[in-house]
Write an enzyme that holds these catalytic residues in place. Structure first.
Site, mmCIF file in Angstrom:
data_model
loop_
_atom_site.group_PDB
_atom_site.id
_atom_site.type_symbol
_atom_site.label_atom_id
_atom_site.label_comp_id
_atom_site.label_asym_id
_atom_site.label_seq_id
_atom_site.Cartn_x
_atom_site.Cartn_y
_atom_site.Cartn_z
ATOM 1 N N HIS A 118 87.764 37.872 112.884
ATOM 2 C CA HIS A 118 86.836 37.330 113.872
ATOM 3 C C HIS A 118 85.985 36.221 113.255
ATOM 4 O O HIS A 118 85.582 36.314 112.086
ATOM 5 C CB HIS A 118 85.920 38.433 114.416
ATOM 6 C CG HIS A 118 86.583 39.289 115.452
ATOM 7 N ND1 HIS A 118 87.541 40.237 115.145
ATOM 8 C CD2 HIS A 118 86.438 39.333 116.803
ATOM 9 C CE1 HIS A 118 87.946 40.817 116.250
ATOM 10 N NE2 HIS A 118 87.307 40.286 117.272
ATOM 11 N N SER A 135 87.991 33.226 121.951
ATOM 12 C CA SER A 135 86.693 33.221 121.267
ATOM 13 C C SER A 135 85.825 32.062 121.744
ATOM 14 O O SER A 135 84.611 32.204 121.910
ATOM 15 C CB SER A 135 86.893 33.141 119.751
ATOM 16 O OG SER A 135 87.386 34.357 119.247
ATOM 17 N N PHE A 170 79.677 39.564 111.656
ATOM 18 C CA PHE A 170 78.971 40.269 112.723
ATOM 19 C C PHE A 170 79.766 40.108 114.006
ATOM 20 O O PHE A 170 80.072 39.001 114.427
ATOM 21 C CB PHE A 170 77.574 39.678 112.898
ATOM 22 C CG PHE A 170 76.790 40.284 114.027
ATOM 23 C CD1 PHE A 170 76.160 41.509 113.877
ATOM 24 C CD2 PHE A 170 76.686 39.615 115.239
ATOM 25 C CE1 PHE A 170 75.439 42.069 114.921
ATOM 26 C CE2 PHE A 170 75.962 40.170 116.293
ATOM 27 C CZ PHE A 170 75.340 41.398 116.130
#
Length: 218
Positions: A118, A135, A170
């Site tokens: 990610h 994304s 995160f």
């Protein structure tokens, strides 16, 4: 109200029907429809959606279509396809169940690889327009593509601190949040121990997958 003769012909049932008809005659506003009329109404109001069903796809088509649901991790779709999917998996919820099972049953190292795949929120890849389409759409939904210099610096500082402590980016389902709530979650979660954050990040990965599938399937 069913009017099958074997049921409505009973005295008690017939008396109930009479009371109902009296009520409707007094109140008004009821629609007495035939089964055909009900079917026509349903078909016109909620038309059948025609789409390519996941359970009927060959392996290559399935992986091409759903391999990016979990960020840069087509192996999850490959394993899910091998489950011999059926009609129950032709909805967003059903297919999410199959994909999430493969993610949860993977080794910790494999799941860590998914987390590391990610991108940082509002990070360098976003600035260079090198995010996946999924994304990019997700980050723009929370306005992360339109940050001020100060906001971008705040995100960057938190990204770096979080990765330094936990070893992976995160991760949060940004379509459930605003910029303010994302920053608040950053500040709360960065204080967690890494095992807690690993579990939290995995849940967020599954939530992101759920949202992405809801864009593709009923």
């Amino acid at each position: 109200i069913g009017l099958h003769c074997r049921l409505i012909g009973r005295p008690g049932k017939l008396a109930g029907l009479v009371r109902f008809l009296d009520h409707v005659a007094e109140k008004g506003g009821a629609w007495f429809a035939t089964r055909s009329q009900i079917a026509d109404f349903w078909a016109a109001t909620y038309p059948s959606l025609r789409y390519e069903r996941p359970s009927r796809m060959d392996r290559d088509t399935f992986v091409a279509r759903y391999g990016s649901i979990f960020e840069h991790s087509p192996w999850i779709a490959e394993r899910a396809w091998q489950l011999e999917l059926g009609p129950a998996h032709d909805t967003a919820a059903g297919l999410h169940n199959a994909l999430a099972r493969m993610f949860r049953s993977a080794t910790r190292e494999e799941r860590l690889g998914v987390l590391k795949a990610h991108p940082d929120l509002a990070g360098k890849l976003a600035q260079a327009r090198r995010l996946t389409a999924e994304s990019s759409n997700e980050q723009s939904s929370a306005g992360l593509d339109a940050l001020t210099d100060d906001e971008r610096a705040a995100f960057q500082a938190r990204n770096e601190a979080y990765v330094k402590k936990h070893g992976f980016p995160f991760i949060i389902a940004v379509r459930d949040h605003s910029r303010a709530s994302i920053l608040q979650a950053f500040d709360t979660r960065i204080a967690n121990d890494t095992d807690t954050e690993f579990a939290t990040a995995c849940r967020q990965v599954e939530r992101i997958a759920e949202i992405r599938l809801s864009d593709l399937l009923p």
